[in-house]
Design an enzyme around this catalytic site. Structure first.
Site, PDB file in Angstrom:
ATOM      1  CB  SER A   1      -0.910   0.012   1.233  1.00 18.52           C
ATOM      2  OG  SER A   1      -1.784   1.128   1.215  1.00 18.52           O
TER       3      SER A   1
ATOM      4  NE  ARG B   1      -3.494  -7.409  -3.519  1.00 20.52           N
ATOM      5  CZ  ARG B   1      -4.691  -7.833  -3.936  1.00 20.52           C
ATOM      6  NH1 ARG B   1      -5.117  -7.549  -5.151  1.00 20.52           N
ATOM      7  NH2 ARG B   1      -5.465  -8.540  -3.136  1.00 20.52           N
TER       8      ARG B   1
ATOM      9  CB  THR C   1      -5.205   0.935   6.392  1.00 23.10           C
ATOM     10  OG1 THR C   1      -4.348   0.673   5.272  1.00 23.10           O
ATOM     11  CG2 THR C   1      -4.736   0.124   7.581  1.00 23.10           C
TER      12      THR C   1
ATOM     13  CB  CYS D   1       0.737  -8.410 -16.672  1.00 21.83           C
ATOM     14  SG  CYS D   1       1.693  -9.354 -15.450  1.00 21.83           S
TER      15      CYS D   1
ATOM     16  CB  CYS E   1       2.097 -14.227 -10.708  1.00 31.09           C
ATOM     17  SG  CYS E   1       0.532 -13.593 -10.095  1.00 31.09           S
TER      18      CYS E   1
ATOM     19  CB  CYS F   1      -1.217  -7.125  -8.970  1.00 31.74           C
ATOM     20  SG  CYS F   1      -1.389  -7.435 -10.745  1.00 31.74           S
TER      21      CYS F   1
ATOM     22  CB  CYS G   1      -4.281 -10.941 -15.493  1.00 29.03           C
ATOM     23  SG  CYS G   1      -4.133 -12.077 -14.090  1.00 29.03           S
TER      24      CYS G   1
END
Length: 629
Positions: free
Chosen positions: A127, A376, A412, A573, A598, A601, A604
């Site tokens: 984050s 992310r 959060t 991606c 990968c 995140c 895709c």
């Protein structure tokens, strides 16, 4: 490689310990640098029947129809708990902590088990992050004395609009969502790890490296619990000699705290029709780097946000640059692109790299060193995109249903509060001796009712129109005007609710209708190539396992995505997972899936224009190894 910050965990029960010993490969991680999944040839014009198999995962090709699985023992161990929580992020850990706090206050025994797919608590957390401490203060009023890693109070707040060569300062008026007075710049992975320590001290059983792969159901249709993923499967889908079934965890209530676009939540939406009365969720992709910079340029506590260049006004997005006070001159910087963008040639990673060369950004980074990278997806739909939160035997909390406050760029505090509200409702049912449940799995409808009465709902309702207001002819600037007039004056009390145009994947235009985007080459000092960036994420997966990026139809990537949209997955991606490579004949292309790259995140799964990609969990422990991202 970055080393994840280890959270102590409670000693496993005998059954789980025995299970772990039976499968020593369960937590093993192998460093994979180049062994890619070699996808078979695919012709643009080939029929589905003629296309060789790319996807080998059992969710697409059931094992009961595969002769290689005949005679394999499919029995699973099972453990019973009062509450099972999926996901050790801020929401899941806050829920676990609050349950154990209530149990201690009422002198009750409540068994809480929490499973997390990352090998270490916080290793998959990414984050910005500028955190509002409101929920933390409610959960632990003495958080400062406990040593919570909130070291950098915000001291300076800046906002601007970028053109290609300049920056236009925009004043942040009191009361606007972007005001950060009283907030803290944090490395969220470290905060999550600290929350894990607090949960463990209260008696929560935390099991990192166990990926929840399947939702289990009672015969009456209520949720029974979850099963962790099977291990010991070859890349081609055949069982290895070390094959072991996953572990079942049963509970009275299962809490799903998977984060944005959870793969189990997707199944629950369909089974219980949870999205029947809400708008489609909208998303963004957030890319982030950590840098050490020249100490003379370091301004601990400074928060900077921008919109504008390099994106056009019709592409939602913006940047952040936070100066951390972590005993070294450290800055966190990142770029967010709304996944409702239209041009299939847009590349979020390269937009991020280009942004760093802006005259107002590059001087901060010159002479510095990039030390971490990650990405992310995040929810941007707001309150009108939140699904029904409860169903028999389970509920959704945090970023899984989408509780992010978009204009604040914060989720959060709302995620943590949702976990706390959920636990209070769950505990009330657990101790109710006169409760008469219609299903075996408890249906905690009070959670959603209580959340709608909390400050979380009030906050999200007030900002509900800001993100969809960016869909006018003025684009992002229309959203800024709307915020400056309607939000600042009415505080969200306007008697209307704007809608999103539809799901993000449906917004992509055919390549023939769009202009290709030319990106500058990275200079290796300020901007970088994708593969060297992914290397900084510490990403690891067991190589010899079926790719967890599954395709519902192996023919679609070439026949539709490449033919119509020029293969947008190779651009959206942020980890180089998808590649279109030439066929050996020299005519046409085939899709290659580099699953070991990968970073989890979920972009895709969200942006694929054919909705043909289905992200599922890899073997537990696989994925990025973020250290305080």
């Amino acid at each position: 490689m970055l080393v994840g910050y280890r959270t102590p965990v409670k000693e496993p029960t005998w059954t789980i310990l025995m299970y772990r010993n039976l499968c020593p490969c369960f937590h093993a991680l192998k460093l994979i640098k180049k062994d890619c999944l070699l996808s078979p040839r695919v012709s643009r014009c080939a029929s589905t029947a003629a296309v060789p198999r790319i996807t080998t995962h059992y969710t697409i090709h059931p094992r009961d129809k595969d002769k290689r699985w005949e005679g394999v023992n499919m029995e699973r161990f099972a453990e019973e708990a009062d509450v099972v929580i999926v996901g050790a992020g801020p929401a899941g850990l806050s829920a676990a902590i609050r349950l154990k706090q209530l149990a201690a206050e009422h002198n009750r025994e409540v068994r809480v088990c929490l499973v997390e797919k990352a090998s270490q608590i916080g290793a998959h957390t990414l984050s910005g992050a500028c955190v509002e401490p409101r929920s933390l203060e409610e959960l632990f009023p003495d958080w400062k004395e406990r040593g919570a890693p909130l070291h950098t109070p915000v001291t300076e707040d800046k906002f601007g609009i970028l053109t290609e060569t300049s920056r236009i300062p925009v004043p942040i008026l009191p009361g606007l969502p972007m005001v950060n007075h009283g907030n803290y710049i944090v490395r969220l992975g470290h905060l999550v790890s600290w929350l894990g320590e607090q949960a463990e001290a209260l008696g929560v059983e935390i099991y990192p490296g166990y990926a929840a792969a399947e939702v289990l159901f009672h015969e009456d249709g209520s949720v029974k619990g979850i099963a962790t993923n099977d291990v010991g499967i070859q890349k081609d889908g055949a069982p290895k000699a070390t094959f072991e079934r996953g572990l079942e965890l049963h509970a009275k209530v299962t809490v799903f705290a998977e984060g944005c676009h959870g793969h189990l939540a997707k199944q629950l939406y369909k089974k219980y029709n949870l999205r029947e009365n809400c708008q489609p969720q909208s998303y963004g992709i957030g890319l982030k780097e950590l840098w050490t910079i020249d100490e003379k340029k370091w301004k601990p506590g400074r928060v900077e946000h921008t919109v504008g260049w390099p994106l056009d006004r019709h592409t939602y997005g913006g940047s952040f640059l936070y100066h951390l006070n972590e005993r070294e001159p450290l800055v966190a910087l990142g770029f967010v692109v709304g996944l409702d963008y239209q041009n299939p040639y847009l590349n979020p990673f390269r937009e991020f790299q280009r942004w760093k060369h802006h005259p107002s950004v590059q001087p901060t980074l010159e002479g510095g060193k990039r030390i971490a990278y990650g990405a992310r997806a995040l929810n941007e739909g707001g309150i009108q995109s939140i699904p029904k939160l409860t169903f028999p035997g389970g509920l959704l909390i945090g970023c899984s249903p989408g509780l992010l406050n978009v204009p604040k760029i914060k989720g959060t505090h709302t995620a943590m509060k949702s976990g706390m509200v959920a636990s209070e409702a769950i505990f009330s049912q657990l101790i109710n001796e006169n409760l008469q449940s219609k299903t075996i799995g408890l249906d905690v409808q009070e959670y959603e009712e209580n959340l709608k009465k909390s400050w979380v709902w009030k906050e999200l309702y007030a900002v509900r129109n800001i993100r969809p207001s960016c869909h006018t002819v003025l684009g992002v600037y229309g959203g800024m005007i709307y915020t400056g007039i309607f939000y600042w004056l009415l505080r969200g009390m306007e008697p209307w609710t704007l809608k999103h145009p539809g799901p993000d994947f449906a917004q992509l235009k055919p390549a023939k209708d769009c202009t290709p985007i030319e990106y500058p080459k990275p200079d290796g000092k300020i901007s970088f190539d994708l593969l060297s960036s992914v290397a900084l994420s510490g990403t690891n997966h067991e190589h010899d396992q079926p790719p967890h990026l599954t395709l519902k139809d192996d023919s679609v990537p070439v026949s539709r995505n490449l033919a119509v949209f020029d293969g947008p997955e190779q651009r959206f991606c942020p980890a180089g997972v998808y590649e279109y490579v030439p066929l050996e004949t020299g005519e046409g292309s085939r899709l290659q899936i580099n699953a070991q790259n990968c970073v989890h995140c979920k972009t895709c799964d969200i942006k694929d224009p054919s909705q043909n990609i289905n992200w599922v969990v890899p073997e537990g422990g696989g994925g990025p190894a973020y250290n305080g991202m």
